[in-house]
Design an enzyme around this catalytic site. Structure first.
Site, mmCIF file in Angstrom:
data_model
loop_
_atom_site.group_PDB
_atom_site.id
_atom_site.type_symbol
_atom_site.label_atom_id
_atom_site.label_comp_id
_atom_site.label_asym_id
_atom_site.label_seq_id
_atom_site.Cartn_x
_atom_site.Cartn_y
_atom_site.Cartn_z
ATOM 1 N N LYS A 183 51.468 16.503 78.666
ATOM 2 C CA LYS A 183 50.219 17.039 79.202
ATOM 3 C C LYS A 183 49.601 16.122 80.255
ATOM 4 C CE LYS A 183 49.095 20.058 75.343
ATOM 5 N NZ LYS A 183 50.425 20.055 74.787
ATOM 6 N N HIS B 74 42.447 27.780 67.265
ATOM 7 C CA HIS B 74 43.119 27.585 68.551
ATOM 8 C C HIS B 74 44.482 28.250 68.605
ATOM 9 C CE1 HIS B 74 39.882 24.822 69.340
ATOM 10 N NE2 HIS B 74 40.200 24.160 68.254
ATOM 11 N N GLU C 284 48.326 28.031 81.934
ATOM 12 C CA GLU C 284 47.147 28.426 81.164
ATOM 13 C C GLU C 284 45.887 27.836 81.779
ATOM 14 O OE1 GLU C 284 47.497 28.024 76.977
ATOM 15 O OE2 GLU C 284 49.527 28.838 76.905
ATOM 16 N N GLU D 24 47.319 23.703 80.810
ATOM 17 C CA GLU D 24 48.672 23.218 80.609
ATOM 18 C C GLU D 24 49.669 24.247 81.122
ATOM 19 O OE1 GLU D 24 49.294 22.712 76.452
ATOM 20 O OE2 GLU D 24 48.849 24.799 75.962
ATOM 21 N N ASN E 45 53.199 26.023 79.817
ATOM 22 C CA ASN E 45 54.162 26.231 78.745
ATOM 23 C C ASN E 45 55.506 26.535 79.387
ATOM 24 O OD1 ASN E 45 52.858 26.072 76.046
ATOM 25 N ND2 ASN E 45 51.471 27.527 77.017
ATOM 26 N N GLU F 108 53.607 35.933 73.360
ATOM 27 C CA GLU F 108 52.955 37.141 73.864
ATOM 28 C C GLU F 108 53.580 37.679 75.148
ATOM 29 O OE1 GLU F 108 50.513 33.490 75.065
ATOM 30 O OE2 GLU F 108 51.616 34.213 73.310
ATOM 31 N N ARG G 153 49.446 39.866 66.287
ATOM 32 C CA ARG G 153 50.412 39.100 65.490
ATOM 33 C C ARG G 153 50.112 39.341 64.012
ATOM 34 N NH1 ARG G 153 51.000 33.283 68.591
ATOM 35 N NH2 ARG G 153 50.594 34.037 70.700
ATOM 36 N N ARG H 50 34.054 60.870 20.903
ATOM 37 C CA ARG H 50 33.767 59.470 20.554
ATOM 38 C C ARG H 50 33.987 59.175 19.082
ATOM 39 N NH1 ARG H 50 31.060 55.232 18.834
ATOM 40 N NH2 ARG H 50 29.936 56.550 17.348
ATOM 41 N N ASP H 51 33.035 59.548 18.233
ATOM 42 C CA ASP H 51 33.061 59.067 16.850
ATOM 43 C C ASP H 51 34.264 59.582 16.076
ATOM 44 O OD1 ASP H 51 32.165 57.497 14.826
ATOM 45 O OD2 ASP H 51 30.546 58.819 14.185
ATOM 46 N N GLN I 184 37.040 57.419 17.020
ATOM 47 C CA GLN I 184 36.765 56.072 16.519
ATOM 48 C C GLN I 184 37.141 55.985 15.043
ATOM 49 O OE1 GLN I 184 32.881 54.422 17.330
ATOM 50 N NE2 GLN I 184 33.005 52.995 15.627
ATOM 51 N N ARG J 42 22.480 50.686 20.347
ATOM 52 C CA ARG J 42 22.168 49.867 19.176
ATOM 53 C C ARG J 42 20.848 49.121 19.362
ATOM 54 N NH1 ARG J 42 28.307 47.639 19.304
ATOM 55 N NH2 ARG J 42 29.299 49.324 18.128
ATOM 56 N N ASP K 162 19.051 51.044 14.807
ATOM 57 C CA ASP K 162 19.159 49.617 14.517
ATOM 58 C C ASP K 162 19.898 49.468 13.206
ATOM 59 O OD1 ASP K 162 18.293 46.710 15.028
ATOM 60 O OD2 ASP K 162 17.657 47.079 12.960
ATOM 61 N N LYS L 20 21.025 59.225 10.829
ATOM 62 C CA LYS L 20 22.379 58.691 11.045
ATOM 63 C C LYS L 20 22.971 58.290 9.703
ATOM 64 C CE LYS L 20 24.756 54.977 13.587
ATOM 65 N NZ LYS L 20 25.916 55.785 13.967
ATOM 66 N N HIS M 95 23.553 63.344 11.624
ATOM 67 C CA HIS M 95 24.929 62.863 11.808
ATOM 68 C C HIS M 95 25.457 62.392 10.470
ATOM 69 C CE1 HIS M 95 28.255 60.454 13.547
ATOM 70 N NE2 HIS M 95 27.914 59.547 12.658
ATOM 71 N N HIS N 296 29.442 61.543 8.075
ATOM 72 C CA HIS N 296 30.910 61.401 8.031
ATOM 73 C C HIS N 296 31.403 62.162 6.812
ATOM 74 C CE1 HIS N 296 31.630 58.209 11.135
ATOM 75 N NE2 HIS N 296 30.324 58.109 10.978
ATOM 76 N N THR O 106 27.093 49.119 12.262
ATOM 77 C CA THR O 106 27.386 48.006 13.181
ATOM 78 C C THR O 106 26.106 47.498 13.835
ATOM 79 O OG1 THR O 106 29.496 49.090 13.661
ATOM 80 C CG2 THR O 106 28.803 47.323 15.147
#
Length: 1199
Positions: free
Chosen positions: A154, A273, A313, A326, A328, A334, A379, A591-592, A595, A664, A698, A761, A791, A793, A928
C-alpha cells in the site's frame, strides 16, 4: 492422458483458432511485439465459487481446467467441477494448504499445466507467488509480479498514485509493524485513523480507531488478523474520511499497454469494512466526477504498466472529492456485476490477455464499452446476523435457490448435505440481479432471496432483505455508514423452518424413543378417528367469499350463550342462564374428563378435529370446560404445545359456546402463590385470548384467596363463577365440621362479593343424591336469582343420580362428559343425563343422536392415548371414595403411581392412609394443591410404614414432605377450623408462619424485566409466553427450548407424536392453511458418526432429506465435549465453531461482566468471548488449540 489431451484439443480448436487468427492479422504496430501463445490448461490456485467461476470460463474457451484442494476440502464442489483435481498440502492446516507455493507448482508441473489463475484472496496478491509461477515456466493470469508487488504494497501504491497525480489520503510512508509506531503516527496526525493490512485486503486486519486508548489493542488485533489471513502482519495507517462512499473502477489492460475501464461499482454497503452489497454502476454519481475518477484510474494503470484485470478503489466525499485508497491487482469478488452491465466476461478476458491477445483484438476499445442498466450483487454468507454475524458452520440440511429472469448465481457448496467448515471464508453464494434500473434490479434480488431455503446453517439473507427494502438503498443514497446508522436493518423476522424442525423431532423419537414419558405399555392405536361432518354452505356467495378471504364454507354455527355474553356482558349472561327452562350442561370432555381418564394428555390436534362438530350441534351448552389447572402445565411440560395457542385455536373453531376454565384463586393456574398483579394480568390475558367463564375456587375455601381471584376475573371482563369446594356429607348428621350452615354461609359471602354464578365443586364425587337435594335447595332458597352450577366426579358410580337430584332441587347447570369419556373418576355421562330428562320440564334439548356421534369420535380418539389409559389400573368405579374422599383426578394419579412403583397391591393401603392423613391435617378441603398435601403425607406414611399414631408420637423427629411443611406454615392459606395442634407446632418448631393471605406480602412481578431476561435466550417471545414463564418458570423455559428445536409438533397426529413413525410410514402434516407436508420415513443408519449421531432419512414432499440425531444411549460411552445449556446463565458456550487461540482465565479467577475469557478463530476472523456476568470461574472446559463446535461449553461462572 494422451486421449484426454486430444479431447481438449478438439474442444478448444474453434475458440483458439479465432484468437490465433486475430493475432495473425495484427497491423504492424507496438502491439505486434506481443507474442500470442495459446493456453491449453489452467490450474486455479483457489477454492470455492471463484475456482468454479474460472473453470466455467475455461470450459467455454475449450481449455482444460485443473483444481487443487486441501484435505479438509476433499468433499467440496470445486474439485468436482474441474476436469482434473489434485490434493495439495497434505498434513498442513486448512488455509496453509492453499498457501503452499511449492505444492501448487508441483501439481502444475506434474500435470502439464500451462497457466495458473490465482482467483481472489489467498495467494492472489502475493508477488512472490506470481514470480514463482513465472520462474517455473508457467504463465500467471494476472499482472506482472512487479506490479503485484507494487500495488499490493500500500505504501508503494500510494507513491505511484502520487507520481500519477491521483488524489490521496494522508497516511504512513511505509508498512508499520509495531504498536509504538502506530501510536506515534496517531499522535502526529490525529484521529480518526484506519489500520489496513499492508499485504492483503477484503476487510481482513482492518480497524477504525477513534480513541487513543484503543490504538494499541486495535493494532495488535488487526495485525494478528492480517498475519493469519495473508502471512504478514504489517499494517498501513491513514487518516479516516468520515461518511465516504466507496467507489471502485474496474480496469482491464493488455501486454501492449492498452488500458480500458469497465465503469465503476459502488461498494458502500459494508460491515466491518467488508463489502456486503455492491451496485454497478454507482447510483447518482455526477457524470463529471465519474469521468475524472475513471480517467485517474486508467492513468494510474498506464503509469505502472498494468496488465490484466484490476481495480482502483476510491473514497468519495459528499462534496464530490475523491481519494485513492488502493489497487486490487486481481479479480474482485464483485466483478460479476460489471460483467452483467457491460456484457464483458472478465475471466475470459484475463485468460485471453495472458495468451497475448490485445484489447483491440478482443473488441475491447473504450468507445465500444457501455454500461446497460443496473446490477446488484448480494453476498449470501453463513453468518448469523441476529448474533453479531457470528460464523455458522455445519451441514446444510436443505438448500433451495432463487432463480429466474435477471438472476445469476455464483456458488460452490450449495447443496443439501454440503458441510460448511470453520476453516474458510463464510461466503456461500453470490446472487446477482440485473435490470434496466436500480429499483427493478432490487426487486428481482428481493424476490430471488425470498425463494432461497437454506436450513442447517444460519445465513445473512434476513439482513440482506432488510437492506434491499430500505428506502435509502433503493434511492441509491448510501455511504459506508449506512449499516451502522440503520439499526432497523438488524430487526429480523425469525425463519420458522418448520419442516426441518419437525423432521428433527421425528428423528429424535425414532432414535431415542418417546419425547414424553409413557405411563403404561399400552401402545397408541393405529387409528384415524372418524370426524362427523358439519354442514357446508355451497351458495355462490359463500364460495366466492372463501376464494377472496379464505373463510371456511361451513355453515356458521347457531347462536349460543357466547353471543349473549358478548352482547350483554356477564350480568346478561347470568340472567339468561337463570331464565333458561331446561337443565343446562357443561361439557368437561375438553379438560377434566381427559385429566381424570387420560392423565390430561389429550392434544390440541384431537380437540380441534371435533370442534366444528361441537359448535354446530351443541350450541345450547352452558359452556365447554377446556382450560386451566393441569391442562396448562401438561400442555407445556409433556405435549410441547402452547396452552394459549390451544385456547385461541379453539375459540376460532367454536365461536358460539362460552369457554370455562378453573382459576385456583390466588394460585391462578399454578401450584403456588403469585403476586397479585400476576393473577390480575393472567385473567386479563385469558379473556383476550378467548376465555369467558372463570370457575374461581380455593383449595381450602379460604375466602381471601377466593375473593382475589374473583376480583381478577371480574376486572378482566369475565363471568365470575365463585365455586365452593365440597367435602364431607351434609346429609350425615354425624359429620359436623362441613355442615349445611357452613356451605350456605360461604355461599352468602360469595354472592356478597359479587359472583355472577355460584359453583359447587364436588371434586371427589362425594355429593350423594340426598345431600344434593339438601344443599342445592338451601342455597336456592337463600339466593333465588343466582345461577347454580354443580360439578362432580363419577368415582362411586352415583354421579348421574346426584346430578339429577341437583337439577330437581334447582341447579341450573351440571357437569357431564361425553359418554365415551365419562364414568370412573371422570364426570357423569352426557347421554345418560340427556336421555333421563327427555320429555320432562328439565329437557336439555340436546339430540341424543348427536351425543352418540360425538361419543363415537372420542371412543376412537381415546385409543390413541393407550399409554395413559386409566383403565390400565382402574377397572371400575368404587364407592369407597365416600370413605377416603380422594378427588377424581388424584385417584387416578395415585393408582398409576402405585402400579408404576410396583405397589399396585398396596393401593388399598394408600387409600386408607389418605383418609388418615386427611384427618391428621385437620379434615381439610381436598383439591389441588391441598389434595397434593394429603396425598404426599399418605404416600410418606405407606413408604415408611407409619400409622396415624406414629405420626402424632414422632412428629418432632420426622422429616415430612415439603408440601406438608409448607401447608402447616400457611403457604396455601388457612383451613376452616384452623391448623391441627399440637401437630403443627411439633412439625414447624421455630419455622416462620403465615397468618394472612399468602400472596399479600409478595412484591409485584416485573413483567418487563422477566421478558427482557427471557428474550436474551429466546428472541421473539410473546407476552403470553412471558405469562407462561411467570406461572411455571422452569417448565416454560424447557418448553421454549423444545419449541425452538422441534417447531410446531402440535400439528403431528397423536400416534406419530407419541411413538414416532416406523420405516416406510407416510404421514401428512398440515402446518397451516394451504401448506401440507408429506413425510415418508425411509431409513435409519446403523453406523454412528464420531459425535455419536445416527442419520435418519426422510422423503419430504418428494425430496430426500436427512437429519443427524445423537443416540443418547449408544453415545454415553463416547467422549463428547459438553454443550452449554441454553438458558443457564452460569454456562458460557462457544458463540461459533472455531479453534481456541487463547484462554484468558483459569479456575478460581474472579471476572467482571464483559471481561475476555477466551479468543476463538474461525473463517479467518477472531472472536473474543466475554464473560456474560460477574462471578468466579468454577471450571474451564477448553484447552489451547482445541477445535470447538457452536455452543460447546467454554467455562462455568458461579455467582
Amino acid at each position: 492422458m494422451q486421449i484426454l489431451k486430444a479431447r481438449f484439443a478438439l474442444r478448444a480448436s474453434a475458440s483458439q483458432f479465432q484468437a490465433w487468427s486475430n493475432a495473425r492479422t495484427r497491423p504492424a504496430s507496438s502491439d505486434s511485439k506481443v507474442e500470442y501463445k495459446p493456453i491449453r490448461s489452467v490450474l486455479v490456485a483457489n477454492r470455492g465459487e471463484i475456482a468454479i467461476r474460472v473453470f466455467r470460463a475455461c470450459t467455454e474457451l475449450g481449455i482444460r481446467s485443473v483444481a487443487i484442494y486441501s484435505e479438509q476440502d476433499k468433499l467440496q464442489m470445486h474439485r468436482q467441477k474441474a476436469d482434473e483435481s489434485y490434493m495439495v498440502g497434505k498434513g498442513l492446516p486448512p488455509v496453509e494448504a492453499y498457501l503452499s507455493i511449492p505444492e501448487i507448482i508441483r501439481v502444475a508441473k506434474e500435470n502439464d499445466v500451462d497457466a495458473v489463475h490465482p482467483g481472489y484472496g489467498l495467494l492472489s496478491e502475493r508477488s512472490d507467488f506470481a514470480q514463482a509461477i513465472i520462474n517455473a515456466g508457467l504463465r500467471f493470469i494476472g499482472p506482472s509480479p512487479f506490479v503485484v508487488q507494487q500495488m499490493g504494497d500500500k505504501v508503494a501504491a500510494r507513491k505511484a498514485a502520487i507520481e500519477a497525480k491521483v488524489p490521496i489520503v494522508p497516511g504512513t510512508d511505509g508498512p508499520v509493524t509495531t504498536k509504538e509506531e502506530a501510536m506515534e503516527f496517531c499522535k502526529q496526525h490525529g484521529l480518526p485513523v484506519i489500520f489496513k493490512a499492508a499485504y492483503g485486503g477484503g476487510g481482513r486486519g482492518m480497524r477504525v480507531v477513534r480513541e487513543m486508548s484503543e490504538v494499541e489493542s486495535s493494532f495488535e488485533r488487526a495485525s494478528s488478523e492480517a498475519l493469519g489471513a495473508f502471512g504478514n502482519g504489517s499494517m498501513f495507517i491513514e487518516r479516516f474520511i468520515e461518511r465516504p462512499r466507496h467507489i471502485e473502477v474496474q480496469l482491464l489492460g493488455d501486454k501492449a499497454g492498452n488500458v480500458v475501464h469497465l465503469y465503476e461499482r459502488d461498494c458502500s454497503v459494508q460491515r466491518r469494512h467488508q463489502k456486503v452489497v455492491e451496485i454497478a454502476p454507482a447510483p447518482h454519481l455526477a457524470p463529471e466526477t465519474r469521468q475524472k475518477m475513471v480517467d485517474c484510474a486508467v492513468h494510474l494503470a498506464k503509469h505502472v504498466g498494468y496488465e490484466n484485470a484490476g481495480t482502483v478503489e476510491f473514497l468519495l466525499d459528499d462534496k464530490g472529492n475523491f481519494f485513492f485508497i488502493e489497487v486490487n491487482a486481481r479479480l474482485q469478488v464483485e466483478h460479476t456485476i460489471t460483467e452483467e452491465v457491460t456484457g464483458i466476461d472478465l475471466v475470459q478476458s484475463q485468460i485471453r490477455v495472458a495468451e497475448g491477445m490485445t484489447l483491440p483484438e478482443m473488441g475491447l476499445t473504450q468507445d465500444k464499452i457501455n454500461a446497460q442498466g443496473y446490477a446488484i450483487q448480494c453476498r449470501v454468507t453463513t453468518e448469523d446476523p441476529a448474533n453479531n454475524f457470528q460464523p455458522s458452520t455445519g451441514r446444510i440440511e436443505v438448500f433451495r435457490s432463487g432463480e429466474g429472469m435477471g438472476i445469476r448465481l455464483d456458488s460452490a457448496s450449495t447443496y443439501a448435505g454440503a458441510v460448511i467448515s470453520p476453516y474458510y471464508d463464510s461466503l456461500l453464494v453470490k446472487v446477482i440481479s440485473h435490470a434496466h434500473d436500480l429499483p427493478s434490479s432490487a426487486a428481482k434480488m428481493n424476490r430471488a432471496l425470498r425463494e432461497f431455503r437454506i436450513r442447517g446453517v444460519k445465513t445473512n439473507i434476513p439482513f440482506l432483505l432488510n437492506v434491499l427494502e430500505n428506502q435509502k438503498f433503493l434511492n441509491g443514497a448510501v455511504d459506508t455508514y449506512f449499516i451502522d446508522e440503520n439499526p432497523q436493518l438488524f430487526m429480523f423476522k425469525a425463519s420458522q423452518n418448520r419442516a426441518q424442525k419437525i423432521l428433527n423431532y421425528l428423528g429424535q423419537v425414532i432414535v431415542n424413543g418417546p419425547a414424553t414419558p409413557l405411563a403404561t405399555k399400552i401402545p397408541p392405536a393405529d387409528v384415524k378417528p372418524y370426524i362427523p361432518p358439519v354442514p357446508l354452505d355451497l351458495s355462490p356467495e359463500a364460495i366466492k367469499r372463501q376464494e377472496l378471504t379464505g373463510e371456511n364454507t361451513a355453515v356458521q354455527p347457531p347462536r349460543g350463550f357466547k353471543q349473549i355474553l358478548n352482547e350483554g356482558g356477564p350480568e346478561a349472561f347470568a340472567k339468561a342462564v337463570r331464565q333458561n327452562k331446561g337443565l343446562l350442561l357443561m361439557d368437561t370432555t375438553y379438560r377434566d374428563a381427559h385429566q381424570s381418564l387420560l392423565a390430561t394428555r389429550v392434544r390440541t390436534h384431537d380437540l380441534l378435529a371435533v370442534s366444528p362438530y361441537v359448535a354446530h350441534n351443541f350450541s345450547n351448552l352452558y359452556s365447554l370446560e377446556n382450560w386451566g389447572g393441569a391442562t396448562f402445565d401438561v400442555a407445556l411440560r409433556f405435549l410441547h404445545e402452547c396452552p394459549w395457542e390451544r385456547l385461541r385455536d379453539m375459540r376460532a373453531m367454536i365461536p358460539n359456546i362460552p369457554f370455562q376454565m378453573l382459576l385456583r384463586g390466588a394460585n391462578a393456574v399454578g401450584y403456588t402463590n403469585y403476586p397479585d398483579n400476576v393473577v390480575f394480568k393472567f385473567c386479563d390475558m385469558a379473556v383476550q385470548a378467548g376465555m369467558d367463564v372463570f370457575r374461581v375456587f380455593d383449595s381450602l375455601n379460604y375466602l381471601p384467596n377466593l375473593i382475589l381471584g374473583m376480583e381478577a376475573a371480574g376486572k378482566a371482563g369475565g363471568v365470575v363463577e365463585a365455586a365452593i369446594s365440597y367435602t364431607g356429607d351434609v346429609s350425615d348428621p354425624n359429620k359436623k365440621k362441613y355442615d349445611l350452615k357452613y356451605y350456605t354461609n360461604l355461599a352468602d359471602e360469595l354472592v356478597k362479593a359479587g359472583t355472577h354464578v355460584l359453583g359447587i365443586k364436588d371434586m371427589a364425587g362425594l355429593l350423594k343424591p340426598q345431600a344434593a337435594k339438601m344443599l342445592i335447595s338451601a342455597i336456592r332458597d337463600k339466593h333465588p336469582d343466582v345461577p347454580i352450577h354443580v360439578h362432580t366426579h363419577d368415582t362411586s358410580g352415583a354421579g348421574v343420580a346426584a346430578m339429577l337430584a341437583c337439577a330437581e332441587a334447582g341447579a341450573d347447570v351440571v357437569d357431564v362428559a361425553v359418554d365415551s369419556m365419562s364414568g370412573l373418576t371422570s364426570q357423569p355421562s352426557m347421554g345418560a343425563l340427556v336421555a333421563s330428562l327427555q320429555g320432562t320440564k328439565l329437557d336439555t334439548n340436546i339430540p341424543l343422536q348427536k351425543v352418540s356421534e360425538y361419543s363415537a369420535y372420542w371412543e376412537q380418539a381415546r385409543t390413541l392415548y393407550g399409554p395413559f389409559e386409566a383403565t390400565a389400573t382402574m377397572k371400575s368405579g368404587n364407592a369407597d371414595v365416600y370413605l377416603n374422599e380422594i378427588p377424581g383426578g388424584q385417584y387416578t394419579n395415585l393408582q398409576f403411581q402405585a402400579f408404576s412403583l410396583g405397589l399396585g397391591s398396596q393401593f388399598e393401603e394408600v387409600k386408607k392412609a389418605y383418609r388418615e392423613a386427611n384427618l391428621l391435617l385437620g379434615d381439610i378441603i381436598k383439591v389441588t394443591p391441598s389434595s397434593k398435601v394429603v396425598g404426599d403425607l399418605a404416600q410418606f406414611m405407606v413408604q415408611n410404614k407409619l400409622t396415624a399414631d406414629d405420626i402424632r408420637e414422632r412428629a418432632e423427629d420426622l422429616s415430612f414432605p415439603k408440601s406438608v411443611v409448607e401447608y402447616l406454615q400457611g403457604a396455601i392459606g388457612i383451613p376452616y377450623g384452623g391448623f391441627p395442634e399440637p401437630l403443627r407446632s411439633q412439625v414447624l418448631k421455630d419455622m416462620p408462619r403465615i397468618e394472612d393471605r399468602p400472596g399479600k406480602q409478595l412484591p409485584p412481578l416485573d413483567f418487563d424485566k422477566l421478558k427482557n431476561d427471557l428474550v436474551e435466550t429466546y428472541p421473539g417471545l410473546s407476552d403470553q409466553d412471558v405469562m407462561s414463564a411467570a406461572m411455571y418458570p422452569q417448565v416454560a423455559n424447557d418448553f421454549f427450548r423444545i419449541r425452538d428445536k422441534y417447531g410446531p409438533v402440535k400439528h403431528l397426529d397423536t400416534k406419530t407424536f407419541l411413538v414416532g413413525p416406523s420405516v416406510g410410514d407416510t404421514i401428512e402434516v398440515k402446518i397451516e392453511r394451504g401448506k401440507t407436508l408429506d413425510i415418508k420415513t425411509l431409513a435409519i443408519s446403523e453406523e454412528m458418526t464420531a459425535a455419536g449421531e445416527r442419520e435418519v432419512f426422510f422423503e419430504l414432499n418428494g425430496q430426500l432429506r436427512s437429519v443427524f440425531i445423537r443416540d443418547e444411549n449408544a453415545s454415553k460411552e463416547m467422549k463428547i465435549h459438553p454443550k452449554a445449556v441454553k438458558g443457564d446463565k452460569n454456562q458460557v458456550g462457544a458463540p461459533m465453531p472455531g479453534t481456541v487461540l487463547t484462554i484468558k482465565v483459569k479456575e478460581g479467577d474472579k471476572v467482571e461482566k464483559g471481561q475476555p475469557i477466551a479468543v476463538l478463530s474461525a473463517m479467518k476472523m477472531e472472536m473474543i468471548v466475554q464473560a456474560p456476568k460477574a462471578g468466579t470461574v468454577s471450571s474451564v472446559s477448553i484447552t489451547n488449540g482445541q477445535k470447538l463446535e457452536g455452543d460447546d461449553l467454554i467455562c462455568t461462572i458461579e455467582d
